[in-house]
Write a protein that holds these residues in place. Sequence first.
Motif, PDB file in Angstrom:
ATOM      1  N   LEU A  62       0.852  -1.179   0.000  1.00 28.01           N
ATOM      2  CA  LEU A  62       0.000   0.000   0.000  1.00 28.01           C
ATOM      3  C   LEU A  62       0.892   1.234   0.000  1.00 28.01           C
ATOM      4  O   LEU A  62       1.642   1.456   0.952  1.00 28.01           O
ATOM      5  CB  LEU A  62      -0.916  -0.014   1.223  1.00 28.01           C
ATOM      6  N   VAL A  63       0.830   2.018  -1.051  1.00 32.38           N
ATOM      7  CA  VAL A  63       1.786   3.103  -1.237  1.00 32.38           C
ATOM      8  C   VAL A  63       1.146   4.480  -1.369  1.00 32.38           C
ATOM      9  O   VAL A  63       1.847   5.491  -1.378  1.00 32.38           O
ATOM     10  CB  VAL A  63       2.660   2.839  -2.485  1.00 32.38           C
ATOM     11  N   LEU A  64      -0.188   4.533  -1.472  1.00 33.59           N
ATOM     12  CA  LEU A  64      -0.883   5.807  -1.651  1.00 33.59           C
ATOM     13  C   LEU A  64      -2.074   5.876  -0.707  1.00 33.59           C
ATOM     14  O   LEU A  64      -2.992   5.066  -0.808  1.00 33.59           O
ATOM     15  CB  LEU A  64      -1.352   5.954  -3.102  1.00 33.59           C
ATOM     16  N   ASP A  65      -2.058   6.829   0.228  1.00 37.20           N
ATOM     17  CA  ASP A  65      -3.167   7.042   1.159  1.00 37.20           C
ATOM     18  C   ASP A  65      -4.114   8.064   0.526  1.00 37.20           C
ATOM     19  O   ASP A  65      -3.723   9.210   0.274  1.00 37.20           O
ATOM     20  CB  ASP A  65      -2.637   7.551   2.504  1.00 37.20           C
ATOM     21  N   LEU A  66      -5.351   7.655   0.284  1.00 40.22           N
ATOM     22  CA  LEU A  66      -6.280   8.498  -0.464  1.00 40.22           C
ATOM     23  C   LEU A  66      -6.912   9.609   0.362  1.00 40.22           C
ATOM     24  O   LEU A  66      -7.290  10.641  -0.193  1.00 40.22           O
ATOM     25  CB  LEU A  66      -7.389   7.630  -1.074  1.00 40.22           C
ATOM     26  N   PHE A  67      -7.040   9.416   1.677  1.00 38.06           N
ATOM     27  CA  PHE A  67      -7.712  10.420   2.518  1.00 38.06           C
ATOM     28  C   PHE A  67      -6.931  10.595   3.819  1.00 38.06           C
ATOM     29  O   PHE A  67      -6.938   9.700   4.669  1.00 38.06           O
ATOM     30  CB  PHE A  67      -9.153   9.985   2.830  1.00 38.06           C
ATOM     31  N   ASP A 108      -4.963  13.727   6.716  1.00 39.50           N
ATOM     32  CA  ASP A 108      -4.643  15.120   7.059  1.00 39.50           C
ATOM     33  C   ASP A 108      -3.133  15.334   7.010  1.00 39.50           C
ATOM     34  O   ASP A 108      -2.615  16.289   7.568  1.00 39.50           O
ATOM     35  CB  ASP A 108      -5.217  15.503   8.423  1.00 39.50           C
ATOM     36  N   ALA A 109      -2.440  14.453   6.326  1.00 38.11           N
ATOM     37  CA  ALA A 109      -0.978  14.474   6.152  1.00 38.11           C
ATOM     38  C   ALA A 109      -0.275  13.882   7.366  1.00 38.11           C
ATOM     39  O   ALA A 109       0.540  12.971   7.233  1.00 38.11           O
ATOM     40  CB  ALA A 109      -0.445  15.874   5.847  1.00 38.11           C
ATOM     41  N   GLU A 110      -0.590  14.358   8.563  1.00 43.59           N
ATOM     42  CA  GLU A 110       0.056  13.826   9.759  1.00 43.59           C
ATOM     43  C   GLU A 110      -0.324  12.375  10.004  1.00 43.59           C
ATOM     44  O   GLU A 110       0.462  11.613  10.554  1.00 43.59           O
ATOM     45  CB  GLU A 110      -0.320  14.666  10.988  1.00 43.59           C
ATOM     46  N   ASN A 111      -1.536  11.987   9.618  1.00 41.73           N
ATOM     47  CA  ASN A 111      -1.983  10.616   9.900  1.00 41.73           C
ATOM     48  C   ASN A 111      -1.839   9.692   8.698  1.00 41.73           C
ATOM     49  O   ASN A 111      -2.388   8.595   8.679  1.00 41.73           O
ATOM     50  CB  ASN A 111      -3.443  10.622  10.391  1.00 41.73           C
ATOM     51  N   SER A 112      -1.082  10.100   7.686  1.00 47.29           N
ATOM     52  CA  SER A 112      -0.926   9.267   6.502  1.00 47.29           C
ATOM     53  C   SER A 112      -0.230   7.954   6.827  1.00 47.29           C
ATOM     54  O   SER A 112       0.731   7.917   7.584  1.00 47.29           O
ATOM     55  CB  SER A 112      -0.125  10.013   5.434  1.00 47.29           C
ATOM     56  N   LYS A 113      -0.728   6.883   6.231  1.00 52.44           N
ATOM     57  CA  LYS A 113      -0.131   5.563   6.407  1.00 52.44           C
ATOM     58  C   LYS A 113       0.821   5.198   5.271  1.00 52.44           C
ATOM     59  O   LYS A 113       1.469   4.163   5.330  1.00 52.44           O
ATOM     60  CB  LYS A 113      -1.246   4.499   6.498  1.00 52.44           C
ATOM     61  N   CYS A 114       0.872   6.028   4.260  1.00 51.26           N
ATOM     62  CA  CYS A 114       1.683   5.730   3.077  1.00 51.26           C
ATOM     63  C   CYS A 114       2.597   6.915   2.763  1.00 51.26           C
ATOM     64  O   CYS A 114       2.292   8.052   3.131  1.00 51.26           O
ATOM     65  CB  CYS A 114       0.782   5.452   1.878  1.00 51.26           C
ATOM     66  N   PRO A 115       3.687   6.662   2.038  1.00 49.18           N
ATOM     67  CA  PRO A 115       4.609   7.747   1.710  1.00 49.18           C
ATOM     68  C   PRO A 115       4.007   8.790   0.780  1.00 49.18           C
ATOM     69  O   PRO A 115       4.416   9.954   0.797  1.00 49.18           O
ATOM     70  CB  PRO A 115       5.785   7.023   1.044  1.00 49.18           C
ATOM     71  N   ALA A 116       3.046   8.392  -0.033  1.00 53.96           N
ATOM     72  CA  ALA A 116       2.339   9.334  -0.904  1.00 53.96           C
ATOM     73  C   ALA A 116       0.885   9.408  -0.437  1.00 53.96           C
ATOM     74  O   ALA A 116       0.322   8.411   0.033  1.00 53.96           O
ATOM     75  CB  ALA A 116       2.410   8.875  -2.362  1.00 53.96           C
ATOM     76  N   LEU A 172       3.868   4.934  -8.644  1.00 56.46           N
ATOM     77  CA  LEU A 172       4.279   4.417  -7.345  1.00 56.46           C
ATOM     78  C   LEU A 172       4.457   2.896  -7.321  1.00 56.46           C
ATOM     79  O   LEU A 172       5.108   2.356  -6.419  1.00 56.46           O
ATOM     80  CB  LEU A 172       3.244   4.821  -6.290  1.00 56.46           C
ATOM     81  N   ARG A 173       3.834   2.208  -8.261  1.00 57.87           N
ATOM     82  CA  ARG A 173       3.957   0.751  -8.378  1.00 57.87           C
ATOM     83  C   ARG A 173       3.488   0.011  -7.128  1.00 57.87           C
ATOM     84  O   ARG A 173       4.194  -0.792  -6.543  1.00 57.87           O
ATOM     85  CB  ARG A 173       5.397   0.373  -8.709  1.00 57.87           C
ATOM     86  N   GLY A 174       2.287   0.326  -6.725  1.00 61.13           N
ATOM     87  CA  GLY A 174       1.702  -0.346  -5.573  1.00 61.13           C
ATOM     88  C   GLY A 174       0.199  -0.160  -5.587  1.00 61.13           C
ATOM     89  O   GLY A 174      -0.400   0.124  -6.629  1.00 61.13           O
ATOM     90  N   ALA A 175      -0.410  -0.321  -4.424  1.00 60.18           N
ATOM     91  CA  ALA A 175      -1.855  -0.200  -4.283  1.00 60.18           C
ATOM     92  C   ALA A 175      -2.199   1.001  -3.405  1.00 60.18           C
ATOM     93  O   ALA A 175      -1.357   1.530  -2.680  1.00 60.18           O
ATOM     94  CB  ALA A 175      -2.430  -1.479  -3.672  1.00 60.18           C
TER      95      ALA A 175
END
Length: 227
Positions: free
Chosen positions: A55-60, A62-70, A90-93
């Motif tokens: 998992l490489v892209l967090d869709l929602f 507040d930036a501080e709570n992001s689980k992914c680098p993008a 990003l080559r991921g999900a």
Amino acid sequence: MVSTETEVIENIASPYCIELSALIGESAHYLKDIGDQWRTPDPIFWGINSMFGPLVLDLFTDAENSKCPAYYTAEDNALTQDWSERLKELRGAAFANPPYSRPQQHDGEYITGMTHIMDHAMVMREKGGRYVFLIKAATSEAWWPEDADHIVFIRGRIGFDAPLWFIPANDKQKPTGAFFAGAIVVFDKTWKGERFSYVTRDQLIDTGEAFLEQIRREAGRLGRVAA
């Protein structure tokens, strides 16, 4: 008359973003104010990542709570973004713990609303890519994604963490977590497995904790090598 910086920002930002920014800036908070901002606990996220990642892209976020680098913040408005094109880079999900607040629009575009979020996920699915949502197992809701490619029902209610910016206004506001029946929903037109499955909350957490322990060990090893 020359506009101030604040006026310029308010003319650009949506009311949703302005309210969120003001909330974060408060000196103290109430649990009822957290709303869309409950965080996915790390063990839950990494358990999901082990099943359907990377998992490489967090869709929602507040930036501080992001689980992914993008990630996309409310200011980016994920519902106006091409997730599929971003995932090609990003080559991921993608991962989402989406907002459940009522639908809101800004400049003619929806920024919240589960029906609109699920609709956009289906559009992105057709373009390609994998989109993994952690959502309430609310099968009676109009937005429930019956057309998803795979749905994992989680046995046991799952809890969420307060946002990092949350400062309890008093002892009664100390967060103990938000709990609800959950499901992991996967949009991926290349999916070849079963349509429905189950996982227990404890299995998900244990898998995530094991994954995190591997990360910690590897980080420690790399640190020693670099030293």
